[in-house]
Design an enzyme around this catalytic site. Structure first.
Site, PDB file in Angstrom:
ATOM      1  N   LYS A   1     -18.046  50.179-102.042  1.00  0.00           N
ATOM      2  CA  LYS A   1     -19.143  49.243-101.819  1.00  0.00           C
ATOM      3  C   LYS A   1     -18.582  47.988-101.150  1.00  0.00           C
ATOM      4  O   LYS A   1     -17.449  47.587-101.446  1.00  0.00           O
ATOM      5  CB  LYS A   1     -19.739  48.896-103.181  1.00  0.00           C
TER       6      LYS A   1
ATOM      7  N   SER B   1     -27.971  48.299-106.396  1.00  0.00           N
ATOM      8  CA  SER B   1     -27.369  47.719-105.232  1.00  0.00           C
ATOM      9  C   SER B   1     -26.319  48.614-104.601  1.00  0.00           C
ATOM     10  O   SER B   1     -26.008  48.447-103.424  1.00  0.00           O
ATOM     11  CB  SER B   1     -26.764  46.354-105.584  1.00  0.00           C
TER      12      SER B   1
ATOM     13  N   SER C   1     -26.862  49.371-111.212  1.00  0.00           N
ATOM     14  CA  SER C   1     -26.577  49.493-109.781  1.00  0.00           C
ATOM     15  C   SER C   1     -25.616  50.609-109.408  1.00  0.00           C
ATOM     16  O   SER C   1     -25.448  50.915-108.234  1.00  0.00           O
ATOM     17  CB  SER C   1     -26.052  48.164-109.227  1.00  0.00           C
TER      18      SER C   1
END
Lengths: 592, 592
Positions: free
Chosen positions: A156, A231, A255
């Site tokens: 990420k 996310s 997330s």
């Protein structure tokens, strides 16, 4: 080959729009040109499954022919079908080289990005050099450098990789280059992993859809009308598409787990700092009451185990001040494998009802576990009080009344995306918490945690062995998935955020795909498809989540169906071992 | 015997003065009357050593005759000379009963209180019933109920004991009765300990002298012109006097270690939540950036080990959400005992110079360790940066600009004690930190921690074995002790607070007593007694600490001389094992 990455061609002082245009042009610029297929186009409205690389015809959009071989060679298809744990043995056996594995993943990831907008950076020149070095080392020593030898790793875009941009979804960080790797890149690298791309997220990693001003929305590979969630949605879409065998996400209120669920993956939310967060960029840095955690996402439980064990075995507590010195405890896993599980099921949290396929899967899994001789006891849903946990989660995310996120937006001038409804649950408070309010909040949260721990301990009186339960099993979210833009209406985080507030170990467990024929919508808000009573909606979000399933019923067909297993704090070995056992049962039963 | 405790005779709505008068009359009311000696008087100006129970003559104050037998029987003297670890075996052997041990401790503690004002509550009726039950159980089963069988346990008045008042030094809590025990009372009790009294502290446990509006000052048994320090000063004075074999204090910036040092004790500051804090009252509750911790104080390293092992073996993480599941690791201790230690010495932190006896003791201990074949390497004093740690510690204590403490004072109307200088280091800021400032503070602190961890890891390059150091050894404070009221001027916490900011395991190590003949004052601010150069003072506090030793030189004679051992986070087994080894060496060398 030079390992230099393409640099930004506009300065960081340029307008946010110019910086974004420059970035969009650069995302695939470090990928070998033969891996880029300009005819592949992003969509967030195309309901067709892109998993098997449909051949699109812009002239005739209705025509879909799944011909993956058009884009990927049979070798590339074979390699990208490997799970993370299958890669090091395949390299050791000489079946593939690290370079072949990296190239296949990079190619498939580049395709994923073109279809789904899931990536923000590729680091091919660097990762190619690393893969070549691994192959050279292996040729010389005939042994693997570590347990992750040759495994491509996506991260990420909070994770710093020397020389790359780490944006956390903010335009302001475009053009800023990391001075060094974060521990969570450095440690897997030393174990042989090859970090190869960075994936997109929501702005500041603070929203349950992956949307930001850099690349816009990312879509779900199972059906692009759905969000891949956030996310860590870039990871979800990329791994779900097969573009990466292993990725790293972060989780403050689900997330890791929600993108894992929406994209059909195994994802682990570890307890805080079991996996080192040091030097990983985040919003609201320093907020430690309910901390964000980092953890793996992949296509099997074994992949998660491989990653967590490799990281924990590196003794991250030597460098990350937050990491407790808890070694990987294989005996926890062995214990689980050798006796009946003790579990409870949370079918409904008395506040928001999961959609019909999730309710059915939970019922079926409970029946399966009972049939196989496992010990299923009643759930302490009252003490768990997910409504309260949802409120804690919401309060912590809005603790500073958005000041930190706004500050980061202001640095580049990027606009605020119109996401959060101005009123209702989760709406911004007019003022940040004061310091003393935050202390009172921390005490409330600790007392809540203690109440749950004590209730958990009391389950000992219900089990056959007289020991407390190992875990409870529940939904990841009340929604199977949600359509782009819907998060503001359906964002009940109770099922996920409870583990965050409690700092429990929680992983996702794919159990199949939605078959809409077997899972018709409820007849009414108080009667299910079989005419049985269901609890009346307790809040607007509950009603909207039910309505979504009825209204978009056909879209849900074939979407991944994923449940959640939750064990106590710092019991990652245990929750993953349970996942392994349940995985096996589900496979044996040929799905739920 | 009834186990009911004497209740408050004025309501909680009375004036603070009335509530305090009532409390002062009640402190000894639960103690058997034969344990109270009205001729014993508190003093904070009498420089005579009260350790051996001097017989005072109010007519002829100069006359001192140490006749402990006047107050305590030979059995009581023998029992109160036992270290905690000697009590369960003595009971098992039938030498003493739990009731005899409790009574002797209660008697001596009551005397301690009369001389030193170190206690706030006795719980004799309850503790007597517990001791009787232990004796009955032992008579029946011939086995001890647990590792702490019959050990009297004193606790700082933050620890809740059902039915008692827990004040944390605030008048407002007088008359409020605890509904239940805190874990830190409950767990030792289940291991056989007998909680028997609660000790005094500073107001809100926020000052390095034990002074509050309930009982006023507490004095040091070695010399009552000195404070017993704070905030766990009641424990320090009580255990130092022999009135308790084992006590529990708390430490946010040295509040276990400084009272241990000033009173000649072994005290352990564990890493946060190795020992459960749940349901222990505190000021600034919910402040979690640099948390207060609880830990034991006693008269030997073995006593500390006994207590920590018993608590950790109870698996407190089942009930306290903050406790990490780190079992007691005997192998850590075994490793330390079986090889040369790897240590560094911090003689001076480049900011505040320890007083001459401490400097000499550190030099002597270093020479002793080298002579005995241990591996002594240079200290990373630059990265340790104690001046910075002192500032962190000070900032966290004043984070809310005293709002929480003032709130607690306001509840009863008690006045603010004129302790803190309005200007200079540690002075109150005009406003509380904002939430975002506190987040930035947390990040600064974490980066500081990481820098130290990395420097620590780098000591591997200096040691003979190529492994990093086990611990460093330094002063507890730059002062051997300080006189009542001096804390405002001498409160440099760098030597202690560093372990708090780093969340390291740290224990105190008594190495002897100050011999002023061997430790004359420095000749000047830049020359020691031998004419050697010493660093010039870097700040006012440094100068005042040096001047104190010169000005009050004679008072320091015979005061305890105590050093500090600091190991990394969650290494309590290790730091205590090092203490054991060094203890042994010092004993073999017959003192430093």
């Amino acid at each position: 080959m030079s390992t230099a990455l393409t640099q930004n061609s506009v300065p960081t002082t340029a307008s946010w729009q110019e910086r974004v245009r420059d970035k969009q042009q650069r995302i695939l610029s470090d990928v070998p040109p033969q891996f880029v297929h300009p005819e592949l186009r992003f969509s967030d409205t195309d309901a067709r499954d892109v998993l098997d690389l449909p051949t699109f015809s812009n002239d005739n959009p209705a025509r879909v022919v799944h011909v993956p071989e058009k884009y990927l060679s049979s070798d590339e298809l074979a390699i990208t079908a490997l799970k993370a744990e299958e890669i090091p043995p395949a390299i050791a056996a000489g079946t593939w080289t690290a370079v072949q594995v990296l190239d296949a993943s990079t190619h498939r990831a580049a395709i994923a990005h073109q279809l789904l907008h899931c990536c923000l950076s590729f680091v091919y020149p660097q990762s190619r050099a690393q893969a070549e070095k691994l192959d050279a080392d292996f040729a010389r020593t005939k042994s693997l450098v570590g347990p992750l030898h040759g495994v491509p790793l996506s991260v990420k875009n909070q994770c710093r990789i020397k020389g790359t941009e780490t944006t956390c979804g903010y335009v302001t960080h475009l053009g800023e280059r990391d001075a060094e790797d974060c521990l969570l890149v450095d440690i897997p690298e030393r174990a042989g992993a090859v970090p190869f791309c960075k994936t997109t997220s929501s702005v500041g990693c603070m929203w349950g859809e992956s949307i930001n001003n850099i690349i816009g929305r990312a879509s779900n590979p199972h059906n692009r009308v759905f969000t891949c969630d956030g996310s860590s949605g870039g990871e979800g879409a990329l791994i779900g598409f097969g573009g990466s065998p292993l990725g790293v996400g972060s989780d403050l209120g689900g997330s890791i787990r929600t993108p894992s669920a929406y994209n059909g993956l195994h994802g682990l939310r570890p307890s805080s700092s079991r996996i080192p967060y040091f030097n990983v960029l985040n919003s609201m840095e320093g907020q430690e009451i309910i901390p964000s955690v980092v953890g793996p996402m992949a296509r099997s439980t074994k992949s998660l185990q491989l990653f967590v064990k490799a990281v924990v075995d590196s003794q991250p507590w030597k460098w990350d001040p937050k990491c407790p010195p808890i070694p990987w405890r294989e005996d926890f896993a062995a214990d689980i494998r050798n006796r009946p599980l003790r579990v409870a099921f949370l079918h409904y949290d008395n506040y928001v009802l999961p959609q019909p396929p999730i309710r059915r899967a939970l019922r079926q899994l409970e029946a399966l576990l009972r049939k196989e001789g496992h010990d299923v006891v009643p759930m302490f849903d009252k003490e768990l009080d997910q409504k309260r946990a949802d409120q804690f989660g919401s309060d912590v995310c809005t603790a500073d009344a958005d000041e930190d996120v706004q500050h980061s937006r202001d640095l580049s001038g990027e606009p605020k995306l119109p996401l959060l409804p101005p009123k209702g649950p989760g709406a911004l408070p007019p003022q940040p918490m004061t310091l003393r309010e935050s202390w009172a909040f921390a005490m409330d949260r600790m007392n809540y945690q203690a109440g749950v721990l004590w209730a958990w301990d009391n389950t000992a009186s219900q089990t056959k062995s007289g020991e407390p339960i190992d875990a409870y099993i529940t939904a990841v979210n009340p929604s199977v998935a949600h359509i782009h833009g819907e998060f503001g209406r359906v964002r009940y985080k109770g099922y996920c955020a409870t583990a965050n507030v409690l700092d429990f170990s929680a992983c996702t467990l794919p159990v199949g795909k939605v078959d809409i024929a077997a899972n018709p919508p409820d007849l009414t808000l108080t009667t299910d498809a079989n005419g049985n009573d269901i609890p009346a909606p307790q809040c607007d979000r509950d009603r909207w989540i039910r309505e979504n399933y009825a209204r978009n019923h056909k879209e849900y067909d074939g979407m991944p169906l994923v449940l959640q297993i939750v064990a106590k704090r710092w019991e990652e070995e245990k929750v993953l071992a349970i996942s392994e056992v349940v995985d096996g049962l589900v496979a044996k039963a040929d799905g739920l």
